[in-house]
Design a protein around this motif. Sequence first.
Motif, short mmCIF file in Angstrom:
data_model
loop_
_atom_site.label_atom_id
_atom_site.label_comp_id
_atom_site.label_asym_id
_atom_site.label_seq_id
_atom_site.Cartn_x
_atom_site.Cartn_y
_atom_site.Cartn_z
N SER A 233 0.81 -1.22 0.00
CA SER A 233 0.00 0.00 0.00
C SER A 233 0.84 1.26 0.00
CB SER A 233 -0.97 0.01 1.19
OG SER A 233 -0.28 -0.16 2.41
N THR A 234 2.15 1.16 0.29
CA THR A 234 3.01 2.34 0.23
C THR A 234 3.14 2.86 -1.20
OG1 THR A 234 4.98 3.24 1.32
CG2 THR A 234 5.36 1.41 -0.19
N PHE A 235 2.90 2.01 -2.21
CA PHE A 235 2.96 2.44 -3.61
C PHE A 235 1.82 3.42 -3.93
CE2 PHE A 235 5.36 -1.39 -3.50
CZ PHE A 235 6.12 -1.52 -4.66
N ALA A 236 0.64 3.16 -3.36
CA ALA A 236 -0.55 3.93 -3.75
C ALA A 236 -1.57 3.94 -2.61
CB ALA A 236 -1.17 3.35 -5.02
N PRO A 237 -1.29 4.64 -1.53
CA PRO A 237 -2.22 4.62 -0.39
C PRO A 237 -3.61 5.11 -0.75
CG PRO A 237 -0.53 6.33 -0.11
CD PRO A 237 -0.10 5.46 -1.24
N GLU A 238 -3.70 6.09 -1.66
CA GLU A 238 -5.01 6.62 -2.04
C GLU A 238 -5.82 5.59 -2.81
OE1 GLU A 238 -2.95 6.77 -5.82
OE2 GLU A 238 -2.30 7.00 -3.73
N ALA A 239 -5.15 4.72 -3.58
CA ALA A 239 -5.86 3.68 -4.32
C ALA A 239 -6.37 2.60 -3.37
CB ALA A 239 -4.96 3.07 -5.38
N PHE A 240 -5.58 2.25 -2.36
CA PHE A 240 -6.04 1.29 -1.35
C PHE A 240 -7.23 1.85 -0.59
CE2 PHE A 240 -2.33 -1.19 -2.23
CZ PHE A 240 -2.63 -2.47 -1.77
N ALA A 241 -7.17 3.13 -0.22
CA ALA A 241 -8.28 3.74 0.50
C ALA A 241 -9.54 3.75 -0.37
CB ALA A 241 -7.91 5.16 0.92
N ARG A 242 -9.38 4.01 -1.66
CA ARG A 242 -10.52 4.01 -2.58
C ARG A 242 -11.11 2.61 -2.70
NH1 ARG A 242 -7.97 6.01 -6.59
NH2 ARG A 242 -8.00 4.42 -8.22
N ARG A 243 -10.23 1.61 -2.79
CA ARG A 243 -10.69 0.22 -2.83
C ARG A 243 -11.47 -0.13 -1.58
NH1 ARG A 243 -7.40 -4.99 -0.97
NH2 ARG A 243 -7.45 -3.63 0.85
N LEU A 261 -4.21 -3.69 -8.28
CA LEU A 261 -3.30 -3.59 -7.15
C LEU A 261 -2.61 -4.92 -6.87
CD1 LEU A 261 -5.45 -1.33 -4.80
CD2 LEU A 261 -3.40 -0.66 -6.09
N GLN A 262 -3.35 -6.03 -7.08
CA GLN A 262 -2.74 -7.33 -6.87
C GLN A 262 -1.70 -7.66 -7.93
OE1 GLN A 262 -3.37 -9.82 -3.99
NE2 GLN A 262 -1.35 -9.49 -4.86
N TYR A 263 -1.94 -7.20 -9.15
CA TYR A 263 -0.94 -7.33 -10.22
C TYR A 263 0.35 -6.62 -9.80
CZ TYR A 263 1.20 -6.36 -14.83
OH TYR A 263 2.05 -6.23 -15.90
N LEU A 264 0.21 -5.44 -9.23
CA LEU A 264 1.37 -4.72 -8.71
C LEU A 264 2.05 -5.52 -7.61
CD1 LEU A 264 3.12 -2.15 -8.47
CD2 LEU A 264 1.32 -1.18 -7.01
N GLY A 265 1.26 -6.17 -6.77
CA GLY A 265 1.83 -6.97 -5.69
C GLY A 265 2.62 -8.16 -6.19
N PHE A 266 2.11 -8.84 -7.21
CA PHE A 266 2.83 -9.99 -7.75
C PHE A 266 4.14 -9.57 -8.40
CE2 PHE A 266 -1.17 -12.47 -7.51
CZ PHE A 266 -0.66 -13.59 -6.87
N LEU A 267 4.14 -8.40 -9.03
CA LEU A 267 5.38 -7.91 -9.63
C LEU A 267 6.38 -7.54 -8.54
CD1 LEU A 267 7.02 -6.84 -12.11
CD2 LEU A 267 5.96 -4.61 -11.64
N ALA A 308 9.15 0.55 -16.65
CA ALA A 308 8.12 0.66 -17.69
C ALA A 308 6.84 -0.07 -17.27
CB ALA A 308 8.65 0.11 -19.01
N ILE A 309 6.98 -1.22 -16.63
CA ILE A 309 5.81 -1.98 -16.16
C ILE A 309 5.11 -1.21 -15.05
CG2 ILE A 309 4.99 -4.17 -15.26
CD1 ILE A 309 7.61 -5.43 -16.27
N LEU A 310 5.90 -0.67 -14.13
CA LEU A 310 5.34 0.11 -13.03
C LEU A 310 4.60 1.34 -13.55
CD1 LEU A 310 8.38 -0.11 -10.59
CD2 LEU A 310 6.15 -1.20 -10.25
N GLN A 311 5.16 1.97 -14.57
CA GLN A 311 4.51 3.15 -15.15
C GLN A 311 3.15 2.78 -15.74
OE1 GLN A 311 5.87 6.46 -15.20
NE2 GLN A 311 3.72 6.87 -15.76
N ASN A 312 3.06 1.62 -16.38
CA ASN A 312 1.79 1.17 -16.94
C ASN A 312 0.77 0.93 -15.85
OD1 ASN A 312 0.17 -1.62 -17.67
ND2 ASN A 312 0.26 -0.18 -19.40
N ILE A 313 1.20 0.34 -14.74
CA ILE A 313 0.28 0.10 -13.61
C ILE A 313 -0.17 1.43 -13.03
CG2 ILE A 313 0.08 -0.89 -11.30
CD1 ILE A 313 2.15 -3.02 -12.19
N LEU A 314 0.75 2.36 -12.89
CA LEU A 314 0.43 3.67 -12.38
C LEU A 314 -0.66 4.34 -13.22
CD1 LEU A 314 0.85 6.13 -10.55
CD2 LEU A 314 2.85 6.73 -11.95
N GLU A 315 -0.55 4.24 -14.52
CA GLU A 315 -1.56 4.84 -15.39
C GLU A 315 -2.92 4.18 -15.21
OE1 GLU A 315 0.22 4.32 -19.20
OE2 GLU A 315 1.74 5.89 -18.89
#
Length: 318
Positions: A233-243, A261-267, A308-315
């Motif tokens: 959740s440190t990557f995107a606390p606002e996204a976790f809160a929204r979830r 978010l889970q895709y991000l976790g597996f990476l 590059a993968i992280l940037q795609n997830i961020l978008e």
Amino acid sequence: MPQLTSLKVDEIPAIRPRRSISGMSAILLPLLSGTEIDWEGFRGHVVRTADAGLVPAVNMDTGYANLITETQREQVLAETQSLMDGQPYVAGVFVKDDPGSAFDFDAYRNGLDQIVKYGGTPIIFQSYGLTEQADDEIVEAYSKIGSHAGDFLGFELGTMFAPFGKIYSLDVYKGLMGIETCHGAKHSSLSRELEWQRLQLRDETRPDFKVLTGNDLAIDMVMYGSDYLLGLSTFAPEAFARRDAMWAAGDAEFYELNDILQYLGFLAFRDPVPAYKHNAAQFLHARGWIQTPLTYPGSPERPESDVAILQNILERIS
């Protein structure tokens, strides 16, 4: 890696729709260069996390608790106390020792006193001296910690995260729930089955006890009654809160956001698992939240190709 479950699907605890989820988020400690801390980036990250509605957790594994100096650790606490202005936050008590060491209560007491001084709630990192004891001695050690510090959180840490970690027996876990001042425990085995067992025991024994999932490979454990204290959740606390808000509202879009978010976790949490902190730095740097993508010396690194993968997830989560 995650333990396969031996349960049948009808033996798994029921999903709990619309429950209010309590989220705690481990704060990455960003760097300027070498071991020089990006304090501006740190402050911004703590504030964004709290503003999102999550409880910041500092001096955790995500904050390099086993690598930073005592001076840095105390400055983290001082900065966090100032930023939180009386609002709750959690801080790790880390005791460095070696295999075969005796349980060092004095070292834990010093860490507890420091955190209480700065207004935080302690969460107890394991150590060889703590985990190498017999089960009843482990429970007694936590009782002693609670008698000294007051309110605190426990922490089970699998050895994929740290060699001094240990996943306790259910008897020890029940013993933790029997300590009045222990209000919950972070569970980082990466095993659904072991966490489901703890949820069942919690419901039977002490319903107010928080099972804080640390399973960054199964962040949907919140559907079954877990709360969380995650590094992911440190990557995107606002996204976790929204979830979390989606789940409480009964909004099925929870699943779509949770999948990303889970895709991000597996990476991020692939082997070697501790290198997730470098991915976090890369991700937060891509967001413009911190000044460099550096990770602390002694912590494993990820390849530049991950960016590059992280940037795609961020978008996708923005």
